[in-house]
Design an enzyme around this catalytic site. Structure first.
Site, PDB file in Angstrom:
ATOM      1  N   GLU A   1       0.848  -1.199   0.000  1.00 56.58           N
ATOM      2  CA  GLU A   1       0.000   0.000   0.000  1.00 56.58           C
ATOM      3  C   GLU A   1       0.886   1.252   0.000  1.00 56.58           C
ATOM      4  OE1 GLU A   1      -3.552   0.750   1.121  1.00 56.58           O
ATOM      5  OE2 GLU A   1      -4.242  -1.156   1.952  1.00 56.58           O
TER       6      GLU A   1
ATOM      7  N   ASN B   1      -5.237   5.716   8.153  1.00 56.78           N
ATOM      8  CA  ASN B   1      -5.078   4.974   6.905  1.00 56.78           C
ATOM      9  C   ASN B   1      -4.434   5.786   5.788  1.00 56.78           C
ATOM     10  OD1 ASN B   1      -6.276   4.103   4.108  1.00 56.78           O
ATOM     11  ND2 ASN B   1      -6.530   2.304   5.407  1.00 56.78           N
TER      12      ASN B   1
ATOM     13  N   GLU C   1      -2.550  -6.637  10.113  1.00 58.96           N
ATOM     14  CA  GLU C   1      -2.076  -5.338   9.648  1.00 58.96           C
ATOM     15  C   GLU C   1      -1.890  -4.356  10.794  1.00 58.96           C
ATOM     16  OE1 GLU C   1      -4.410  -3.657   6.558  1.00 58.96           O
ATOM     17  OE2 GLU C   1      -4.141  -5.327   5.193  1.00 58.96           O
TER      18      GLU C   1
ATOM     19  N   ASN D   1     -11.369   5.757   3.681  1.00 63.35           N
ATOM     20  CA  ASN D   1     -10.079   5.247   3.229  1.00 63.35           C
ATOM     21  C   ASN D   1      -9.296   6.347   2.511  1.00 63.35           C
ATOM     22  OD1 ASN D   1      -7.975   3.653   2.077  1.00 63.35           O
ATOM     23  ND2 ASN D   1      -9.286   1.846   2.160  1.00 63.35           N
TER      24      ASN D   1
ATOM     25  N   ASP E   1     -10.327   1.988  -2.697  1.00 64.42           N
ATOM     26  CA  ASP E   1      -9.262   2.251  -1.740  1.00 64.42           C
ATOM     27  C   ASP E   1      -8.806   3.694  -1.975  1.00 64.42           C
ATOM     28  OD1 ASP E   1      -6.763   2.107  -0.158  1.00 64.42           O
ATOM     29  OD2 ASP E   1      -7.129  -0.042  -0.148  1.00 64.42           O
TER      30      ASP E   1
END
Length: 308
Positions: free
Chosen positions: A40, A127, A151, A185, A234
């Site tokens: 990510e 995030n 995570e 997100n 996302d």
């Protein structure tokens, strides 16, 4: 060559995807690295011609060098970092899921904590973050890092709700600016910074809010909704033509016209987590997808991440 056959990288759903040159550029993805557990947070660092990104379950930040192609570990352990961005001074801002905080890396390597609590309660698991030109830092706070040890670290939430917050650049105050999400997100400001776009992974949509002069937000509205059962948004990024590009997990990378119409997709062989523009001309799209880092040199240019 570009088209809609099953082997094409580009899926054209509206002629604006073609006429806007969104389907021009490389005809295949370049795989730069493999071996992550869940990649990510890609962020291009123009001063060093490097890209850093997160391998969350392995609790490390990785670094890819554009001039040599070499990959090395930038930081480990890294607090199960998810999203990364730059502030106006070029310093690294990171959302540490495991440590439940937003931090800044100083030029000498020291870590400064920007936010870890709201009204005395620990954040869930920050995030993604974006910095506005006034220096304020905005971040999303879903629960992905506390639902299991994969995570982050399993824990009970202390805050009621999964929200978006703003860090005041002068006082450091953390203010709640938007709530009512299934799981907020990705964040991105519109090119003129008058609107904030927020992807809601569990809500299956991207919402847009007007930014008021005092730094608060309007109630917001839905900009785009997932059109199938597999797409889950996302992170999101703008190009300089005002089109919004969204990592859609199993649905590849989606491209939306400014009016909210889905005009095309990029097909990616793995579930896509995040995207960012970079390279010397800011027209290289970097894609983190499950275990891999991919790139694609395009005929469209990304909106600059840092505005002054």
């Amino acid at each position: 060559m570009s088209g809609n056959d099953s082997t094409s990288l580009y899926e054209i759903l509206d002629e604006r995807f073609r006429t806007g040159r969104c389907a021009n550029g490389d005809d295949r993805l370049e795989r730069l690295y493999g071996g992550c557990r869940w990649a990510e947070g890609p962020l291009y660092l123009p001063a060093w011609r490097q890209l850093v990104w997160s391998d969350i379950p392995n609790d490390r930040l990785l670094r890819w060098d554009e001039s040599t192609g070499a990959v090395s570990v930038f930081r480990s352990p890294a607090g199960h970092v998810n999203g990364n961005t730059l502030d106006r001074e070029g310093r690294l801002i990171s959302c540490e899921q495991g440590n439940r905080r937003v931090t800044r890396t100083e030029p000498d390597g020291r870590i400064t904590v920007l936010a870890e609590r709201y009204e005395g309660k620990r954040l869930n698991s920050p995030n993604d973050a974006v910095v506005r030109s006034d220096g304020s830092v905005w971040f999303s706070d879903p629960d992905f890092g506390i639902t299991s040890d994969y995570e982050g670290h399993r824990a009970e939430p202390e805050i009621d709700g999964l929200n978006v917050y703003r860090i005041d650049p002068s006082t450091g105050e953390v203010r709640l600016v938007a709530d009512g999400f299934g799981a907020p997100n990705g964040l991105v400001f519109s090119p003129d910074e008058r609107q904030l776009y927020v992807s809601d992974t569990r809500g299956g949509c991207i919402r847009v809010f007007d930014v008021r002069e005092d730094g608060t937000l309007s109630d917001g509205k839905v900009f785009a909704e997932a059109k199938d059962d597999v797409s889950r948004f996302d992170n999101i990024r703008f190009d300089d033509g005002g089109r919004l590009w969204a990592a859609a997990i199993v649905g590849g990378v989606h491209c939306y016209d400014p009016d909210g119409t889905l005009i095309g997709r990029l097909r990616v062989p793995e579930p896509v987590s995040n995207i960012t523009f970079g390279g010397p001309k800011n027209n290289r799209l970097f894609i983190t997808a499950t275990s891999s880092l991919y790139s694609l040199v395009m005929a469209v240019t990304g909106l600059p991440r840092v505005r002054r």
